[in-house]
Design an enzyme around this catalytic site. Structure first.
Site, mmCIF file in Angstrom:
data_model
loop_
_atom_site.group_PDB
_atom_site.id
_atom_site.type_symbol
_atom_site.label_atom_id
_atom_site.label_comp_id
_atom_site.label_asym_id
_atom_site.label_seq_id
_atom_site.Cartn_x
_atom_site.Cartn_y
_atom_site.Cartn_z
ATOM 1 C CB SER A 133 44.383 -69.714 21.189
ATOM 2 O OG SER A 133 43.254 -70.429 21.629
ATOM 3 C CG ASP A 182 41.426 -66.830 27.767
ATOM 4 O OD1 ASP A 182 42.408 -66.398 27.149
ATOM 5 O OD2 ASP A 182 40.617 -67.645 27.279
ATOM 6 C CG HIS A 197 41.191 -66.361 23.486
ATOM 7 N ND1 HIS A 197 41.758 -67.096 24.509
ATOM 8 C CD2 HIS A 197 41.348 -67.104 22.363
ATOM 9 C CE1 HIS A 197 42.229 -68.239 24.021
ATOM 10 N NE2 HIS A 197 41.998 -68.258 22.720
#
Length: 397
Positions: free
Chosen positions: A179, A276, A344
Protein backbone atom coordinates in the site's frame (compact mmCIF):
# COMPACT_ATOMS: atom_id res chain seq x y z
CA UNK A 1 -21.70 2.07 11.79
CA UNK A 2 -21.71 3.82 8.41
CA UNK A 3 -20.57 2.40 5.07
CA UNK A 4 -17.14 4.05 5.12
CA UNK A 5 -16.48 2.75 8.66
CA UNK A 6 -17.36 -0.78 7.57
CA UNK A 7 -15.03 -0.52 4.56
CA UNK A 8 -12.17 0.77 6.72
CA UNK A 9 -12.74 -2.01 9.25
CA UNK A 10 -12.61 -4.63 6.51
CA UNK A 11 -9.36 -3.16 5.17
CA UNK A 12 -7.79 -3.20 8.65
CA UNK A 13 -8.86 -6.77 9.37
CA UNK A 14 -7.66 -8.02 5.98
CA UNK A 15 -4.29 -6.24 5.89
CA UNK A 16 -3.12 -5.98 9.48
CA UNK A 17 -4.28 -9.28 11.00
CA UNK A 18 -2.57 -11.87 8.80
CA UNK A 19 -2.12 -15.41 10.05
CA UNK A 20 -0.36 -18.60 9.13
CA UNK A 21 -2.35 -21.82 8.85
CA UNK A 22 -0.61 -25.22 8.75
CA UNK A 23 -1.87 -28.45 7.21
CA UNK A 24 -3.84 -29.32 10.38
CA UNK A 25 -5.57 -25.94 10.27
CA UNK A 26 -3.86 -24.68 13.43
CA UNK A 27 -2.49 -21.18 13.70
CA UNK A 28 1.33 -20.95 13.82
CA UNK A 29 2.06 -17.29 14.26
CA UNK A 30 5.61 -15.99 14.05
CA UNK A 31 5.81 -12.95 16.33
CA UNK A 32 8.82 -10.65 15.97
CA UNK A 33 9.84 -8.02 18.52
CA UNK A 34 10.29 -4.32 17.76
CA UNK A 35 13.69 -2.62 17.54
CA UNK A 36 13.80 1.13 18.21
CA UNK A 37 16.46 3.00 16.21
CA UNK A 38 18.32 4.60 19.09
CA UNK A 39 20.67 6.62 16.87
CA UNK A 40 17.82 8.11 14.84
CA UNK A 41 17.80 11.34 16.85
CA UNK A 42 21.31 12.14 15.59
CA UNK A 43 19.79 12.37 12.10
CA UNK A 44 16.67 14.17 13.25
CA UNK A 45 14.68 11.10 12.24
CA UNK A 46 11.45 11.10 14.22
CA UNK A 47 7.91 9.86 13.86
CA UNK A 48 5.19 12.49 13.56
CA UNK A 49 5.00 12.89 17.34
CA UNK A 50 8.77 12.91 17.93
CA UNK A 51 9.09 9.26 18.96
CA UNK A 52 11.91 7.10 17.64
CA UNK A 53 11.31 5.07 14.44
CA UNK A 54 11.38 1.30 14.56
CA UNK A 55 11.55 -1.96 12.65
CA UNK A 56 11.19 -5.69 13.31
CA UNK A 57 14.01 -8.03 12.28
CA UNK A 58 13.87 -11.81 12.06
CA UNK A 59 17.27 -13.28 11.28
CA UNK A 60 17.95 -15.47 8.28
CA UNK A 61 19.67 -18.81 8.46
CA UNK A 62 21.40 -21.42 6.34
CA UNK A 63 21.71 -20.50 2.67
CA UNK A 64 19.72 -17.33 3.30
CA UNK A 65 21.92 -15.92 6.07
CA UNK A 66 23.41 -13.25 3.78
CA UNK A 67 20.16 -12.36 1.99
CA UNK A 68 17.84 -9.55 3.05
CA UNK A 69 14.18 -8.67 2.51
CA UNK A 70 12.96 -5.28 3.71
CA UNK A 71 9.22 -4.63 3.80
CA UNK A 72 7.73 -1.14 4.20
CA UNK A 73 4.58 -1.11 6.31
CA UNK A 74 1.57 0.61 4.74
CA UNK A 75 -1.23 2.68 6.18
CA UNK A 76 -2.33 5.67 4.08
CA UNK A 77 -1.12 9.27 4.38
CA UNK A 78 -1.88 12.62 5.99
CA UNK A 79 -1.92 15.83 3.96
CA UNK A 80 -2.92 18.59 6.39
CA UNK A 81 -2.15 19.60 9.96
CA UNK A 82 -5.34 18.22 11.45
CA UNK A 83 -5.06 14.78 9.88
CA UNK A 84 -1.36 14.60 10.75
CA UNK A 85 -2.01 15.63 14.37
CA UNK A 86 -4.67 12.93 14.60
CA UNK A 87 -2.28 10.46 13.05
CA UNK A 88 0.50 11.40 15.49
CA UNK A 89 -1.69 10.01 18.29
CA UNK A 90 -2.09 6.64 16.60
CA UNK A 91 -0.03 3.59 15.68
CA UNK A 92 0.60 5.13 12.25
CA UNK A 93 2.21 8.26 13.65
CA UNK A 94 4.02 7.13 16.75
CA UNK A 95 5.91 4.06 17.90
CA UNK A 96 4.46 4.71 21.37
CA UNK A 97 1.12 3.36 20.15
CA UNK A 98 2.41 0.45 18.09
CA UNK A 99 2.23 -3.21 18.98
CA UNK A 100 5.71 -4.21 20.10
CA UNK A 101 5.34 -7.62 18.45
CA UNK A 102 4.37 -8.08 14.80
CA UNK A 103 3.09 -11.16 12.98
CA UNK A 104 5.36 -12.22 10.11
CA UNK A 105 3.41 -14.15 7.48
CA UNK A 106 3.27 -14.47 3.70
CA UNK A 107 6.47 -13.09 2.20
CA UNK A 108 7.79 -12.56 5.76
CA UNK A 109 7.17 -16.14 6.91
CA UNK A 110 10.06 -18.30 8.13
CA UNK A 111 8.32 -21.50 7.04
CA UNK A 112 9.49 -23.03 3.76
CA UNK A 113 6.04 -24.53 3.17
CA UNK A 114 4.47 -21.07 3.24
CA UNK A 115 7.28 -18.97 1.74
CA UNK A 116 9.54 -21.26 -0.31
CA UNK A 117 11.91 -18.66 -1.78
CA UNK A 118 12.48 -16.18 1.06
CA UNK A 119 11.75 -18.09 4.29
CA UNK A 120 15.40 -18.25 5.40
CA UNK A 121 16.35 -14.67 4.49
CA UNK A 122 16.84 -11.88 7.01
CA UNK A 123 13.36 -10.31 6.95
CA UNK A 124 12.64 -6.77 8.15
CA UNK A 125 9.33 -4.98 8.61
CA UNK A 126 9.86 -1.20 8.62
CA UNK A 127 7.20 0.50 10.72
CA UNK A 128 5.34 3.43 9.18
CA UNK A 129 4.98 6.57 11.29
CA UNK A 130 5.48 9.61 9.03
CA UNK A 131 2.39 9.73 6.80
CA UNK A 132 4.19 10.39 3.51
CA UNK A 133 5.53 7.01 2.37
CA UNK A 134 8.91 7.69 4.02
CA UNK A 135 9.58 10.70 1.78
CA UNK A 136 9.09 13.96 3.71
CA UNK A 137 11.64 16.26 5.31
CA UNK A 138 10.03 19.19 7.13
CA UNK A 139 8.75 20.23 10.55
CA UNK A 140 5.68 22.05 11.85
CA UNK A 141 5.46 24.07 15.06
CA UNK A 142 2.82 26.66 15.89
CA UNK A 143 3.85 27.40 19.46
CA UNK A 144 1.66 24.64 20.82
CA UNK A 145 1.88 21.58 18.58
CA UNK A 146 4.96 20.02 16.98
CA UNK A 147 4.93 17.62 14.05
CA UNK A 148 7.95 15.99 12.48
CA UNK A 149 7.66 15.20 8.78
CA UNK A 150 10.85 13.18 8.61
CA UNK A 151 10.06 10.09 6.55
CA UNK A 152 13.16 10.45 4.38
CA UNK A 153 15.39 10.60 7.44
CA UNK A 154 13.56 7.65 9.01
CA UNK A 155 14.36 5.60 5.92
CA UNK A 156 18.03 6.60 6.08
CA UNK A 157 18.29 5.98 9.83
CA UNK A 158 16.87 2.47 9.53
CA UNK A 159 19.16 1.57 6.64
CA UNK A 160 22.20 2.88 8.56
CA UNK A 161 21.12 0.83 11.59
CA UNK A 162 20.81 -2.35 9.51
CA UNK A 163 24.04 -2.05 7.49
CA UNK A 164 26.35 -3.13 10.35
CA UNK A 165 23.91 -5.91 11.27
CA UNK A 166 24.64 -7.67 7.97
CA UNK A 167 22.76 -5.71 5.33
CA UNK A 168 26.04 -4.03 4.33
CA UNK A 169 27.43 -7.30 2.95
CA UNK A 170 24.21 -8.73 1.54
CA UNK A 171 24.53 -11.09 -1.41
CA UNK A 172 20.87 -10.88 -2.36
CA UNK A 173 18.38 -8.22 -1.32
CA UNK A 174 14.85 -7.11 -2.06
CA UNK A 175 13.00 -3.97 -1.01
CA UNK A 176 9.25 -4.41 -0.78
CA UNK A 177 6.18 -2.79 0.70
CA UNK A 178 2.40 -2.86 0.86
CA UNK A 179 0.00 0.00 0.00
CA UNK A 180 1.62 3.30 1.09
CA UNK A 181 4.66 1.09 1.73
CA UNK A 182 4.36 -0.18 -1.82
CA UNK A 183 4.50 3.41 -3.01
CA UNK A 184 7.58 3.93 -0.82
CA UNK A 185 9.23 1.08 -2.74
CA UNK A 186 8.94 3.08 -5.96
CA UNK A 187 10.36 6.15 -4.22
CA UNK A 188 13.37 4.44 -2.57
CA UNK A 189 14.25 1.50 -4.81
CA UNK A 190 17.37 2.93 -6.45
CA UNK A 191 18.52 4.53 -3.20
CA UNK A 192 18.32 1.11 -1.54
CA UNK A 193 20.56 -0.31 -4.25
CA UNK A 194 23.13 2.44 -3.66
CA UNK A 195 23.73 1.28 -0.07
CA UNK A 196 24.51 -2.33 -1.01
CA UNK A 197 27.59 -4.06 -2.45
CA UNK A 198 28.08 -3.64 -6.19
CA UNK A 199 27.98 -7.41 -6.75
CA UNK A 200 24.76 -7.93 -4.78
CA UNK A 201 21.58 -8.97 -6.58
CA UNK A 202 19.16 -6.20 -5.63
CA UNK A 203 15.53 -5.96 -6.77
CA UNK A 204 12.31 -4.26 -5.65
CA UNK A 205 8.69 -5.37 -5.25
CA UNK A 206 5.66 -3.11 -4.81
CA UNK A 207 2.46 -4.67 -3.51
CA UNK A 208 -0.71 -2.59 -4.02
CA UNK A 209 1.41 0.54 -4.42
CA UNK A 210 0.68 1.43 -8.04
CA UNK A 211 -1.68 4.31 -7.25
CA UNK A 212 -3.05 5.79 -10.46
CA UNK A 213 -3.25 9.44 -11.42
CA UNK A 214 -6.91 9.01 -12.29
CA UNK A 215 -9.94 11.29 -12.40
CA UNK A 216 -12.78 10.24 -10.11
CA UNK A 217 -16.34 9.62 -11.30
CA UNK A 218 -17.05 13.38 -11.00
CA UNK A 219 -14.03 14.03 -13.27
CA UNK A 220 -12.04 15.62 -10.45
CA UNK A 221 -8.36 14.91 -9.78
CA UNK A 222 -9.09 14.05 -6.14
CA UNK A 223 -5.95 11.97 -5.54
CA UNK A 224 -3.70 14.37 -7.41
CA UNK A 225 -4.92 17.24 -5.21
CA UNK A 226 -4.46 15.12 -2.10
CA UNK A 227 -0.88 14.31 -3.03
CA UNK A 228 -0.13 17.94 -3.92
CA UNK A 229 -1.12 19.01 -0.41
CA UNK A 230 0.89 16.16 1.12
CA UNK A 231 4.01 17.02 -0.91
CA UNK A 232 3.82 20.70 0.03
CA UNK A 233 3.12 20.09 3.72
CA UNK A 234 5.78 17.44 4.26
CA UNK A 235 8.53 18.83 2.02
CA UNK A 236 8.58 15.81 -0.26
CA UNK A 237 9.53 17.23 -3.67
CA UNK A 238 13.34 17.41 -3.14
CA UNK A 239 13.30 13.70 -2.33
CA UNK A 240 11.50 12.59 -5.49
CA UNK A 241 13.40 11.08 -8.41
CA UNK A 242 15.37 14.00 -9.83
CA UNK A 243 15.39 12.62 -13.36
CA UNK A 244 11.61 12.51 -13.20
CA UNK A 245 11.06 15.92 -11.60
CA UNK A 246 13.42 17.61 -14.06
CA UNK A 247 11.42 16.17 -16.97
CA UNK A 248 7.80 16.76 -15.96
CA UNK A 249 6.20 20.20 -16.04
CA UNK A 250 4.49 19.34 -12.73
CA UNK A 251 7.29 17.77 -10.61
CA UNK A 252 4.90 16.65 -7.87
CA UNK A 253 3.44 14.09 -10.30
CA UNK A 254 6.59 12.03 -9.73
CA UNK A 255 4.99 10.90 -6.45
CA UNK A 256 2.71 8.78 -8.64
CA UNK A 257 4.40 5.47 -9.57
CA UNK A 258 3.37 5.62 -13.23
CA UNK A 259 5.54 8.71 -13.73
CA UNK A 260 8.47 7.60 -11.56
CA UNK A 261 8.65 4.04 -12.92
CA UNK A 262 10.47 4.80 -16.22
CA UNK A 263 13.35 6.32 -14.27
CA UNK A 264 13.91 3.42 -11.85
CA UNK A 265 17.10 1.57 -12.76
CA UNK A 266 16.81 -1.38 -10.36
CA UNK A 267 14.81 -4.46 -11.52
CA UNK A 268 11.22 -4.04 -10.37
CA UNK A 269 8.14 -6.22 -9.81
CA UNK A 270 4.61 -4.77 -9.64
CA UNK A 271 1.99 -6.77 -7.76
CA UNK A 272 -1.41 -5.12 -7.93
CA UNK A 273 -5.07 -5.80 -8.38
CA UNK A 274 -6.63 -4.17 -11.42
CA UNK A 275 -9.59 -3.44 -9.13
CA UNK A 276 -7.62 -2.33 -6.09
CA UNK A 277 -10.16 -1.74 -3.33
CA UNK A 278 -8.39 1.26 -1.83
CA UNK A 279 -8.18 2.96 -5.21
CA UNK A 280 -11.80 2.04 -6.00
CA UNK A 281 -12.97 3.69 -2.76
CA UNK A 282 -10.61 6.68 -2.58
CA UNK A 283 -9.42 7.51 -6.09
CA UNK A 284 -12.18 6.37 -8.44
CA UNK A 285 -15.21 6.86 -6.16
CA UNK A 286 -14.17 9.00 -3.17
CA UNK A 287 -17.08 10.13 -0.95
CA UNK A 288 -16.77 13.68 -2.33
CA UNK A 289 -17.63 12.42 -5.83
CA UNK A 290 -20.73 10.52 -4.72
CA UNK A 291 -22.73 12.83 -2.40
CA UNK A 292 -25.95 10.89 -2.98
CA UNK A 293 -24.16 7.61 -2.18
CA UNK A 294 -25.26 5.78 -5.30
CA UNK A 295 -22.13 3.62 -5.03
CA UNK A 296 -22.55 2.49 -1.42
CA UNK A 297 -23.96 -0.97 -2.21
CA UNK A 298 -21.45 -1.53 -4.99
CA UNK A 299 -18.58 -0.60 -2.65
CA UNK A 300 -19.73 -3.14 -0.10
CA UNK A 301 -20.56 -5.95 -2.51
CA UNK A 302 -19.33 -6.04 -6.08
CA UNK A 303 -22.23 -8.28 -7.10
CA UNK A 304 -24.50 -5.34 -6.26
CA UNK A 305 -22.84 -3.12 -8.88
CA UNK A 306 -25.08 -2.28 -11.80
CA UNK A 307 -24.00 -2.45 -15.44
CA UNK A 308 -22.96 1.20 -15.55
CA UNK A 309 -20.84 0.88 -12.42
CA UNK A 310 -19.17 -2.28 -13.70
CA UNK A 311 -18.38 -0.49 -16.92
CA UNK A 312 -16.63 2.28 -14.96
CA UNK A 313 -14.66 -0.31 -12.99
CA UNK A 314 -13.60 -1.99 -16.23
CA UNK A 315 -12.47 1.40 -17.47
CA UNK A 316 -10.30 1.80 -14.38
CA UNK A 317 -8.70 -1.57 -15.11
CA UNK A 318 -8.06 -0.51 -18.70
CA UNK A 319 -6.40 2.70 -17.51
CA UNK A 320 -4.14 0.77 -15.15
CA UNK A 321 -3.07 -1.62 -17.90
CA UNK A 322 -2.48 1.33 -20.25
CA UNK A 323 -0.22 2.97 -17.64
CA UNK A 324 1.73 -0.31 -17.41
CA UNK A 325 1.90 -1.01 -21.16
CA UNK A 326 5.51 0.11 -21.73
CA UNK A 327 6.64 -1.66 -18.56
CA UNK A 328 4.96 -4.86 -19.75
CA UNK A 329 6.10 -4.74 -23.37
CA UNK A 330 9.60 -3.27 -23.25
CA UNK A 331 11.24 -4.52 -20.08
CA UNK A 332 12.98 -7.89 -19.90
CA UNK A 333 14.36 -7.63 -16.35
CA UNK A 334 11.09 -6.65 -14.63
CA UNK A 335 7.99 -8.57 -13.56
CA UNK A 336 4.34 -8.09 -12.81
CA UNK A 337 1.26 -9.82 -11.46
CA UNK A 338 -1.97 -7.92 -12.13
CA UNK A 339 -4.97 -9.95 -11.04
CA UNK A 340 -8.67 -9.17 -11.12
CA UNK A 341 -9.53 -9.48 -7.45
CA UNK A 342 -11.28 -6.80 -5.42
CA UNK A 343 -8.56 -6.67 -2.81
CA UNK A 344 -5.64 -4.60 -1.49
CA UNK A 345 -2.24 -6.01 -0.46
CA UNK A 346 -1.58 -9.68 -1.20
CA UNK A 347 2.03 -10.42 -0.22
CA UNK A 348 1.78 -10.32 3.58
CA UNK A 349 -1.33 -12.44 3.99
CA UNK A 350 -0.72 -16.17 3.79
CA UNK A 351 -3.97 -16.99 2.01
CA UNK A 352 -3.12 -14.75 -0.91
CA UNK A 353 0.68 -15.19 -0.98
CA UNK A 354 1.09 -18.98 -1.01
CA UNK A 355 -1.53 -21.47 0.11
CA UNK A 356 -3.70 -24.21 -1.34
CA UNK A 357 -6.48 -21.78 -2.20
CA UNK A 358 -4.34 -18.79 -3.18
CA UNK A 359 -5.24 -16.63 -6.18
CA UNK A 360 -3.73 -17.84 -9.43
CA UNK A 361 -3.12 -16.55 -12.93
CA UNK A 362 -2.36 -19.30 -15.45
CA UNK A 363 -2.22 -21.61 -12.43
CA UNK A 364 0.64 -19.64 -10.82
CA UNK A 365 0.44 -18.18 -7.32
CA UNK A 366 1.83 -14.77 -6.47
CA UNK A 367 4.70 -16.32 -4.50
CA UNK A 368 5.70 -18.58 -7.39
CA UNK A 369 5.63 -15.71 -9.87
CA UNK A 370 7.68 -13.40 -7.64
CA UNK A 371 10.19 -16.17 -6.97
CA UNK A 372 10.53 -17.00 -10.66
CA UNK A 373 11.18 -13.31 -11.35
CA UNK A 374 13.69 -12.72 -8.57
CA UNK A 375 15.74 -15.83 -9.35
CA UNK A 376 15.31 -15.48 -13.14
CA UNK A 377 13.76 -18.94 -13.40
CA UNK A 378 11.05 -17.93 -15.83
CA UNK A 379 9.34 -15.00 -17.53
CA UNK A 380 7.17 -13.46 -14.84
CA UNK A 381 4.59 -11.12 -16.33
CA UNK A 382 1.05 -12.20 -15.57
CA UNK A 383 -2.11 -10.23 -16.39
CA UNK A 384 -5.46 -11.64 -15.39
CA UNK A 385 -8.59 -11.66 -17.51
CA UNK A 386 -11.21 -9.06 -16.57
CA UNK A 387 -13.66 -9.50 -13.68
CA UNK A 388 -15.58 -11.75 -13.11
CA UNK A 389 -13.60 -14.48 -14.88
CA UNK A 390 -11.14 -15.32 -12.04
CA UNK A 391 -12.65 -17.86 -9.65
CA UNK A 392 -9.51 -18.05 -7.46
CA UNK A 393 -9.83 -14.51 -6.05
CA UNK A 394 -10.06 -13.64 -2.36
CA UNK A 395 -12.36 -10.64 -2.70
CA UNK A 396 -12.50 -8.14 0.16
CA UNK A 397 -15.93 -6.91 -0.97
Amino acid sequence: MNVNSIVVLKLVLFIYLPWLVNSEGEQNRLLVNMTLVQNASALGAYCLDGSLPAYHLHRGFGAGADNWLLQFEGGGWCNDIKSCLDRSKSNHGSTRYMNKWEVFSGILSNNASFNPDFYNWNRVKIRYCDGASFSGDAKFYNGTSMLYFRGQRIWQAIILDLLPKGLGHAKKAMLSGCSAGGLATFLHCDNFTSFLPKNASVKCLSDAGFFLDERDIALNHTMRSFYEDLITLQGVEPNLNQNCTSTLYYPHLCFFPQYALPYIETPFFILNSAYDVYQFHHILVPPSSDPRRHWDHCKLNVTACDASQLNILQGFRNDMLAALRDFYQNSTRDGMYINSCFTHCQSETQETWFAVGSPRIHNKTIAETVGDWYFSRNISKEIDCAYPCDTTCHHMI
